[in-house]
Design a protein around this motif. Structure first.
Motif: not given
Lengths: 506, 167
Positions: A461, A472, A146, A478
């Motif tokens: 991801s 995310f 991610p 992230s």
């Protein structure tokens, strides 16, 4: 700190291997030449010459290419000053005051100033690089899919938010690069994908070098053929008198510009880290700020020495800065480093923070080579100024066919397929036609390099999160990166709303 | 053709190309596959859609007459520029086409003679020097040193004695 110095010392042992040392010197000289030729910059040189580096091991190859990158930043100034035509886009700001100085018979002063400022800019930024890179790589070691995807999105978002080109054309350029990188096979299911017009040549995908040489080799040369034609084929070469006495006097006068040089170095370095920015905007910004902080801003544009020093320090610093994200995060900070990154993949290295752990010789050899390349570039530059000026007199109609031939063979060498050569010529011609309509080309090249890394990062991801995009935003690293990326993506929209609101309430 | 017209044509062509890419991506699953995540076609499909939308955006701006390109009535490619750039582009295409017939050692000298002599107007002396030196250096650098065999077309048999000498 001590550990870093120890690693750097190891890097120097790599650099001082005779073969590598020769590669650095050759790279610097070639880079200065490429930078000095109008129409060719570091990105063109690196793209066209990358296929030649299959001869040496990866460390030697990247050292050579990095030296070209560095040398080109020095060389760009030569034609900016002597011809009034920037040798590379990174040296545009150098023409503003470098050309007037040359017209006043002080070309040698401008050239010395450019060389010294480049050297200081390079040195400051390399030191910054040495101490920033290891901690950043260390943090990046915990990055998973991610974070990687978020970083790549951030890289593309900076083009949208900061690129300054037409919004739709930038988006188009990014997405066509990503789609072209998806041609070939689907990496997860193994099925053939996007085999365009069912031509089997597309089964092995589109190598990033094909697009890079197409755009930066053939497209750029066609563009230069046109410029050459429009310019009437003639340009005025200034005279430069170089004597030891004059050089010493010039160096003494240079001391007064230290503020601009230091400012340009720091500014260039940090601007260079951003993917969409890099050396060209960095040097223009440095020029602007140097003018603002100067005691006599009215001299700018008429031969102010600060106006040469600030952008030259900045463009060298930016080229180092753009290597920071490339080496530590696997995200290139400029089109040139995008091509270097693609090269690393060809050489069998996996870009990203693991490089520091798995291939310390490669990483520290490269960092140490930047110190050496900086030193050699300034020495070669100062010692051979008259030679480079002579080379600038080589007729374009001799150089152009040689460069075209290098492009054709460079396009054939990596895959040894004529299909790719055809594709490259098509990319070159279409790229030239699109460039005339102000389509930005750098995002497409960045995208075709990052595409094969971004897609698996996104898919992995989504597999982890079972299809939810929230992954995310909820992770420590992230999350903030995604927020920054979204801000950049929506910056053009925010600007429009802001302007409208201001009009309404004004 | 004006820059403004070229802008519209390019956006339309690229728009059609995006639609083709969308169809081509659709040959692979675009939706979610249980246990495998997004299908292989998803990534290029959605990105081709972004391409298409960008082209529509460019056309939208063209209709509204926004931006320097959409409002420019300058000539897209001037006639004399077209002749020169066109000559270079066509000579490149012919050179590559000849790669698979007379090989690069046949086509590169022809390209050099055309460019240096006829486009550049340099002397025959210089032209022939370049047309000999450059292919010879290419042979030694790429084939002998880098071991990259370049295309030779029907001239392949002529090189067998040379291969025997250097490999």
């Amino acid at each position: 700190m001590l550990e870093t110095l120890g690693l750097l010392a190891n890097g120097f042992t790599v650099v001082f291997e005779p073969q590598n040392l020769m590669l650095i010197i050759a790279g610097c000289a070639l880079g200065i030449f490429i930078g000095a030729m109008p129409g060719l910059g570091s990105v063109n040189g690196v793209a066209i010459l990358l296929p030649l580096t299959f001869l040496v091991p990866p460390t030697g190859a990247i050292i050579f290419l990095a030296a070209i990158y560095y040398g080109a930043m020095y060389g760009g100034a030569i034609s900016s000053i002597m011809l009034g035509i920037p040798g590379a886009s990174t040296a545009v700001a150098t023409t503003f005051d470098g050309r007037p100085l040359a017209k006043q018979g002080m070309a040698d002063k401008a050239l010395t100033a450019a060389a010294v400022a480049s050297f200081v800019g390079g040195s400051i930024s390399v030191v910054l690089f040495t101490f920033f890179a290891p901690p950043l790589a260390h943090v990046a070691l915990v990055f998973g899919a991610p974070e990687e995807f978020a970083l790549m999105l951030l890289a593309f978002a900076t083009f949208v938010g900061l690129g300054g080109d037409d919004l739709f054309k930038t988006l188009f350029s990014i997405s066509i690069g990503l789609v072209l990188s998806a041609v070939g096979f689907d990496i997860i299911s193994g099925e053939p994908r996007l085999v365009l017009w069912d031509i089997t040549g597309f089964l092995h995908g589109i190598n990033f070098l094909i697009l890079a040489i197409g755009i930066y080799g053939i497209g750029e040369m066609l563009w230069t053929v046109e410029e050459h034609r429009l310019g009437g084929g003639k340009s005025m070469l200034s005279d430069a008198t170089v004597t030891v006495k004059r050089t010493l006097a010039n160096l003494r006068e240079l001391m007064t510009t230290w503020k601009s040089i230091v400012m340009g170095s720091f500014l260039g370095y940090f601007v260079g880290i951003l993917p969409a920015a890099g050396a060209t905007p960095g040097s223009l910004m440095a020029y602007g700020i140097a003018k603002q902080i100067s005691k006599n801003p009215e001299k700018f544009g008429h031969g102010a020495l600060d106006g040469v020093c600030a952008p030259e320090a900045a463009n060298n610093a930016a080229s180092t800065g753009s290597m920071l994200p490339m080496l530590t995060l696997g995200i290139p900070g400029s089109p040139t480093t995008a091509i270097l990154l693609g090269g690393m993949v060809i050489w069998g290295l996996e870009p990203g923070p693991r490089l520091f752990v798995d291939h310390p010789d490669f990483v520290w050899g490269l960092i140490a080579s930047l110190y050496a390349a900086n030193l050699f570039s300034v020495l070669i530059n100062v010692a051979f100024i008259p030679v480079f000026i002579r080379i600038l007199k080589t007729p374009f109609t001799i150089l152009a066919p040689i460069i075209f031939i290098l492009c054709l063979i460079g396009g054939y060498a990596p895959t040894q397929s004529l299909h790719d050569v055809w594709l490259m010529v098509i990319f070159g011609i279409v790229g030239y036609l699109m460039r005339k309509l102000d389509y930005p080309m750098a995002p497409a090249v960045l995208a075709i390099v990052l595409g094969p890394l971004a897609e698996p990062a996104l898919r992995q991801s989504l597999i982890i999160s079972d299809g939810s995009f929230s992954i995310f935003f909820t992770r420590t690293y992230s999350g903030p990166i995604m927020v920054a990326a979204l801000i950049f993506l929506f910056l053009p929209l925010i600007k429009i709303v802001y302007v409208k609101l201001r009009k309404q309430y004004a | 053709m004006s820059v403004r017209t070229a802008e519209l044509l390019m956006a339309m062509m690229m728009g059609v190309f995006s639609i083709y890419l969308m169809f081509k991506s659709y040959e692979l699953p675009v939706g979610w596959i249980e246990g495998e995540g997004p299908g292989g076609g998803a990534w290029p499909f959605w990105l081709s859609l972004v391409m298409l939308l960008s082209c529509l955006g460019i056309i939208f701006n063209w209709i509204r007459k926004v931006g320097p390109i959409a409002t420019s009535d300058k000539v897209y490619v001037r006639a004399d520029v077209l002749t020169e750039v066109g000559a270079v582009a066509i000579s490149l295409i012919v050179t590559v086409a000849l790669f698979s017939i007379i090989g690069i050692y046949g086509s590169l000298p022809l390209f050099l003679i055309f460019y240096v002599r006829f486009l550049g107007g340099h002397s025959w002396m210089l032209t022939s020097a370049l047309a000999i030196i450059i292919p010879v250096s290419i042979f030694f650098f790429f084939e002998v040193t880098l071991k990259i065999i370049l295309p030779k077309g029907y001239t392949e048999p002529l090189f067998i004695p040379l291969y025997k000498m250097f490999f």
